[in-house]
Design a protein around this motif. Structure first.
Motif, mmCIF file in Angstrom:
data_model
loop_
_atom_site.group_PDB
_atom_site.id
_atom_site.type_symbol
_atom_site.label_atom_id
_atom_site.label_comp_id
_atom_site.label_asym_id
_atom_site.label_seq_id
_atom_site.Cartn_x
_atom_site.Cartn_y
_atom_site.Cartn_z
ATOM 1 N N UNK A 1 19.547 -10.493 -10.811
ATOM 2 C CA UNK A 1 18.653 -9.407 -10.733
ATOM 3 C C UNK A 1 18.865 -8.330 -10.098
ATOM 4 N N UNK A 2 18.712 -7.222 -10.976
ATOM 5 C CA UNK A 2 19.186 -5.984 -10.834
ATOM 6 C C UNK A 2 18.137 -4.946 -10.232
ATOM 7 N N UNK A 3 18.382 -4.125 -9.267
ATOM 8 C CA UNK A 3 17.428 -3.182 -8.845
ATOM 9 C C UNK A 3 18.144 -1.742 -8.564
ATOM 10 N N UNK A 4 17.427 -0.653 -8.939
ATOM 11 C CA UNK A 4 18.045 0.573 -8.753
ATOM 12 C C UNK A 4 17.480 1.306 -7.571
ATOM 13 N N UNK B 1 22.511 1.241 -9.252
ATOM 14 C CA UNK B 1 22.024 -0.035 -9.744
ATOM 15 C C UNK B 1 22.903 -1.019 -8.835
ATOM 16 N N UNK B 2 21.862 -1.889 -8.159
ATOM 17 C CA UNK B 2 22.523 -2.983 -7.294
ATOM 18 C C UNK B 2 22.415 -4.450 -7.870
ATOM 19 N N UNK B 3 23.164 -5.488 -7.545
ATOM 20 C CA UNK B 3 22.811 -6.751 -7.513
ATOM 21 C C UNK B 3 22.033 -7.312 -6.807
ATOM 22 N N UNK C 1 29.487 -3.722 -10.145
ATOM 23 C CA UNK C 1 28.239 -3.258 -9.452
ATOM 24 C C UNK C 1 28.016 -3.676 -7.985
ATOM 25 N N UNK C 2 27.752 -3.127 -7.080
ATOM 26 C CA UNK C 2 27.683 -3.335 -5.851
ATOM 27 C C UNK C 2 26.444 -4.175 -5.408
ATOM 28 N N UNK C 3 26.527 -5.038 -4.379
ATOM 29 C CA UNK C 3 25.557 -5.724 -3.758
ATOM 30 C C UNK C 3 24.661 -4.901 -3.054
ATOM 31 N N UNK C 4 23.547 -5.157 -2.786
ATOM 32 C CA UNK C 4 22.357 -4.555 -1.558
ATOM 33 C C UNK C 4 22.761 -4.539 -0.288
#
Length: 511
Positions: A153-156, A162-164, A347-350
């Motif tokens: 699941x990705x969010x911006x 864009x974070x995972x 891709x970074x983590x939250x």
């Protein structure tokens, strides 16, 4: 409800289609210009066409409520989410990198556990893992792949990063809805698929079958692949049926299979037993085999683990892969990437807080009203605390839960999730969303869907996008601007639409 983009307010959050009011992003310009040309009647007909298509196609999902299973039509918004291909290429590379590291991590945990010995991953996290399966110790699946299918699941965030948000490695679901969203959108906006270079997604069933077939223990022979479902009362049963049909494989339940004295798996047929080579299982580990796990399970097949451990059948995803499907384990994925691959995470983590750490736990408890608190192994949006929207009583409850079992909780700041235009009863309004791409790992190659399942929080201001919690979905377009269609064709179509608009005629019913 003709669209006036001048009235669409997108300044508060990063918007997927607009960089400023009435200023669409380059990849979305053809879409927004076309939508602007539609009349109120056009839009109403397009929405109705989508609703009818979903009903005719039988696209449903099941909600468990008040002890009952309720089938509901799939909630869908006709305005797609658009992503530039150049941006997507980075995301795709990051997902492939992440899947590779996670598979190496799972193999390590069931093998030498070097990552623990080197003090990169805490032994106490593994010791308290509810998804670690001691029965899998010493096992190496074909090509070392445990999580063949992953939905990340990705969010911006507000700055466009864009974070995972999390990784789903047990029995990730939703891909059928991604594909059905595209079919519905093609019915609603066929014109745009002629003029916009929207990258296709319809090869997923073929890619999935090839991934499953590659795991067969009998290489060289045509494999017999089946999909193992818990049955009609499962919330994802529609998807199970759809995928089996699309791949041309049998849909089976536990009693349809048996394990013989030779430790091979057989499917019961009217012609007698037929050997099974690959099982795409949509059943959780604990219900998979009453001989190895829950003895009371009526969903699985006795002896499946024995057959898998002896290499007589492939199970996809492999039992035990869920050890990495843990929101606490998630926080260590960037370290895994550096440890196993020697690379920086793409891709970074939250940013996250682990409640098992005393200092971080103290911070979380003191800032519950600002954070999102998640249990390690819940899904579907259940069991969370969204601090800014919580009551004092809810925060007190979570404080006690965290203190009683700190290993089971982690927290994250409340992200300013990106938005996209969504049709509501009040008009076109921004709604928060996320994205779930699907990654297929075979060992020699990795496939990522072109886009994924975009889920939308249909309630104004809500950050919860899960369909089980009232969320909806959108089609996701990856647009290739460098190889786009001749703009003259689009102008012609828009002119025709403007003519309809002036005459008060809609064409949505014909789509």
């Amino acid at each position: 409800m003709a669209i006036d983009w001048q009235q669409y307010r997108c300044e508060e959050f990063h918007d997927e289609l607009f960089k400023a009011p009435a200023q669409p992003r380059a990849a979305a310009k053809q879409l927004t210009d076309y939508l602007d040309s539609l009349s109120t009647a056009d839009l109403a007909e397009r929405r109705l066409a989508a609703e009818l298509a979903i009903k005719v196609m039988g696209v449903t999902f099941t909600v468990y409520t008040e002890g009952r299973n309720v089938d509901r039509a799939w909630p869908f918004d006709i305005i797609p989410r658009v992503i530039d291909r150049r941006e997507w290429e980075k995301t795709e590379a990051g997902l492939k990198q992440r899947a590779a590291a996670l598979n190496l991590f799972i193999q390590d945990l069931y093998g030498e556990q070097k990552i623990i010995k080197d003090k990169i991953f805490p032994a106490e996290v593994l010791a308290d893992s509810v998804n670690f399966r001691p029965q899998c110790k010493g096992m190496t699946p074909p090509n070392g792949i445990w999580a063949h299918i992953c939905g990340s699941d990705l969010v911006r965030g507000g700055d466009g990063t864009v974070y995972v948000l999390e990784d789903n490695l047990r029995v990730p679901s939703g891909v059928s809805y991604m594909l059905e969203n595209r079919l519905v959108t093609k019915r609603v906006f066929p014109e745009l698929f002629e003029t916009t270079n929207i990258l296709p997604i319809d090869d997923y069933p073929t890619q999935l079958f090839d991934t499953l077939a590659a795991m067969s223990p009998r290489q060289g022979d045509e494999p017999n692949v089946v999909l193992l479902t818990p049955g009609i009362y499962n919330s994802a049963y529609f998807e199970h049926c759809w995928l089996a049909q699309q791949m041309g494989i049998e849909l089976v339940e536990g009693p349809d299979l048996t394990v013989g004295d030779d430790d091979c798996v057989y499917m019961r047929t009217i012609y007698g037993p037929r050997r099974v080579d690959v099982i795409y299982r949509r059943i959780d580990d604990l219900f998979l085999d009453p001989e190895a796990f829950n003895p009371d399970s009526m969903l699985g097949t006795k002896g499946l683990m024995r057959a898998w451990l002896k290499g007589k059948v492939a199970l996809v995803n492999a039992p035990g892969a869920g050890v990495a499907d843990d929101k606490v384990v998630y926080t260590f994925v960037p370290a895994m990437i550096k440890y196993y691959l020697g690379e920086e995470p793409i891709l970074p983590n939250v940013p996250s807080y682990l409640c098992m750490d005393p200092k971080q736990r103290k911070y979380v408890i003191e800032h519950l009203d600002e954070l999102v608190v998640k249990p390690a192994n819940e899904s579907g949006g259940y069991g969370m605390l969204i601090g800014p929207r919580s009551t004092k009583a809810e925060r007190e409850k979570f404080k006690k839960l965290i203190e009683a079992n700190p290993r089971n909780y982690m927290a994250q700041p409340t992200l300013a999730l990106s938005t996209a235009p969504t049709i509501t009863d009040e008009g076109i309004e921004p709604r928060h969303l996320d994205l779930r791409p699907f990654i297929l790992s075979r060992g020699d190659s990795t496939y990522v869907t072109t886009g994924g399942l975009t889920r939308v929080a249909m309630v104004k201001g809500s950050l919860v996008v899960n369909s089980s919690q009232g969320g909806g979905s959108k089609d996701t377009w990856i647009v290739d601007l460098e190889n786009d269609m001749d703009p003259k064709s689009l102008i012609q179509i828009q002119s025709q639409s403007q003519s309809h608009k002036k005459n008060g005629n809609g064409n949505g019913g014909k789509a």
